[in-house]
Design an enzyme around this catalytic site. Sequence first.
Site, short mmCIF file in Angstrom:
data_model
loop_
_atom_site.label_atom_id
_atom_site.label_comp_id
_atom_site.label_asym_id
_atom_site.label_seq_id
_atom_site.Cartn_x
_atom_site.Cartn_y
_atom_site.Cartn_z
N GLU A 87 0.79 -1.24 0.00
CA GLU A 87 0.00 0.00 0.00
C GLU A 87 0.83 1.29 0.00
O GLU A 87 0.61 2.18 0.82
CB GLU A 87 -0.98 -0.01 1.18
CG GLU A 87 -1.92 -1.20 1.14
CD GLU A 87 -2.91 -1.26 2.31
OE1 GLU A 87 -2.80 -0.43 3.21
OE2 GLU A 87 -3.77 -2.14 2.29
N GLU A 143 -5.99 -10.93 -1.19
CA GLU A 143 -6.79 -10.75 0.03
C GLU A 143 -8.28 -10.74 -0.28
O GLU A 143 -9.04 -9.91 0.23
CB GLU A 143 -6.41 -9.43 0.72
CG GLU A 143 -4.91 -9.28 0.94
CD GLU A 143 -4.52 -8.05 1.75
OE1 GLU A 143 -5.40 -7.37 2.32
OE2 GLU A 143 -3.30 -7.77 1.81
C1 XIL Z 1 -5.84 -6.15 8.30
C2 XIL Z 1 -6.09 -7.23 9.33
O1 XIL Z 1 -6.95 -8.20 8.77
C3 XIL Z 1 -6.68 -6.62 10.57
O2 XIL Z 1 -6.80 -7.62 11.57
C4 XIL Z 1 -5.79 -5.49 11.06
O3 XIL Z 1 -6.41 -4.85 12.16
C5 XIL Z 1 -5.51 -4.48 9.98
O4 XIL Z 1 -4.99 -5.15 8.84
N1 XIL Z 1 -4.85 -4.72 3.57
C6 XIL Z 1 -3.79 -5.47 4.01
C7 XIL Z 1 -3.95 -6.33 5.21
O5 XIL Z 1 -2.75 -5.54 3.33
O6 XIL Z 1 -2.74 -6.47 5.91
C8 XIL Z 1 -5.03 -5.78 6.10
O7 XIL Z 1 -5.20 -6.68 7.18
C9 XIL Z 1 -6.31 -5.58 5.33
C10 XIL Z 1 -6.11 -4.58 4.23
#
Ligand code: XIL
Length: 374
Positions: free
Chosen positions: A165, A271
């Site tokens: 990100e 994801e």
């Molecule tokens: C999220 C987790 O699932 C949560 O438990 C945490 O509080 C925040 O991060 N993009 C990503 C992931 O790359 O690492 C994120 O995961 C969700 C969005």
Amino acid sequence: MYLKTLYFGLISVLLITSCKQASQDQVLNQDIKVSTNKGLKDWSSLPIGGAVNISKVLKDSKLDSITHTNFNSITATNDMKMYALVEHDSIPDFTRVDSLVAYTRKHDMRLFGHALVWYYHVPEWITNMTNKKGAAWADAYLKKYITTVVTRYKDDVVAWDVVNEAFADKSGEFRGEFWFNTFGKDYIEKAFRYAHDADPDAKLFYNDFGHERHPEKLNGIVAMVNDLVKRDVPIHGIGLQMHLEMDTTEKAIANALKLAASTGLLVHISELDIIFNTRDENAKDKPKITTLTHDMEMVQAEKFKQVVMLYRKHVPKAQQFGITFWDFNDRDTWIKPFYDLKEWPTIFDENLDPKPGYYGFLDGLTTGLENATE
Ligand code: XIL
């Protein structure tokens, strides 16, 4: 014994659901071979991943079972993040990651490392030290951190999200957060080089979200990746998180996949989940959806099917790193606490039983691509 029960459960869910919807629900209209101990991975020609909190998996036999039955690739939702490893000082606490490694060895699963560098929740002691000692300290620490973590897991982690990100939420601009503010965009290149030096065999990814919703962001990411490749920075893949909303169009998903594949690098849907509400702050006044109907589940199942078919169609076989579900059950999904929404974004319900989305996805893995529409 438990598996038997689970699969009898799967069969009855399937039968009940397909009886209800019969002909119009094409998505469930296939011979799902659930009579043996098989899961999604067994019907797939590409790796299928699940993101887990390993402490939860080890405490919950049903979660454990659906995890190793369905997935042959594992990502840690949080345990491999910098804020989890070095929350209070520079010495990493590897306990949870070591237990994850043991789990993936036991079940012969691929371990995917997420994520070495992320702007979110950079430990406060790191920002404090940087303020005190300057960018040279931050650079030395970044190198030490990446080298230590990647070296420790080089026998197990096959690939890493090196930078997560780096782009702003909705545009092709870099995100003005800690790493960017400290080094400018050079931190990205540094991180890839440090990771490659520590494990030259690991596949290294740039991971982000919103490619399918924000064309300028997609173009910015692809341009950055092409530039890194041109300058021989060791980058091997693009991760598209695909935290989708139900109104994300087929065309938009296809376009994101096509452009990512145009780089020639590996492409990971990293994801996947699909929400009914929106997370867009500009749509705050839109009435919230607070109940899930069977019809909604069926449309969501079509969407899961669509995603996997688009991936199979637009990402050449040699570039298919796989599709990973984030959390993958409606009980544990991050969406509910993170966005304070009532939601059902995954393929397993709150009791960890498969939803129509599970069968939609399975259908998408096995349906002939001549049936793909986009
Ligand atoms: C999220 C987790 O699932 C949560 O438990 C945490 O509080 C925040 O991060 N993009 C990503 C992931 O790359 O690492 C994120 O995961 C969700 C969005």
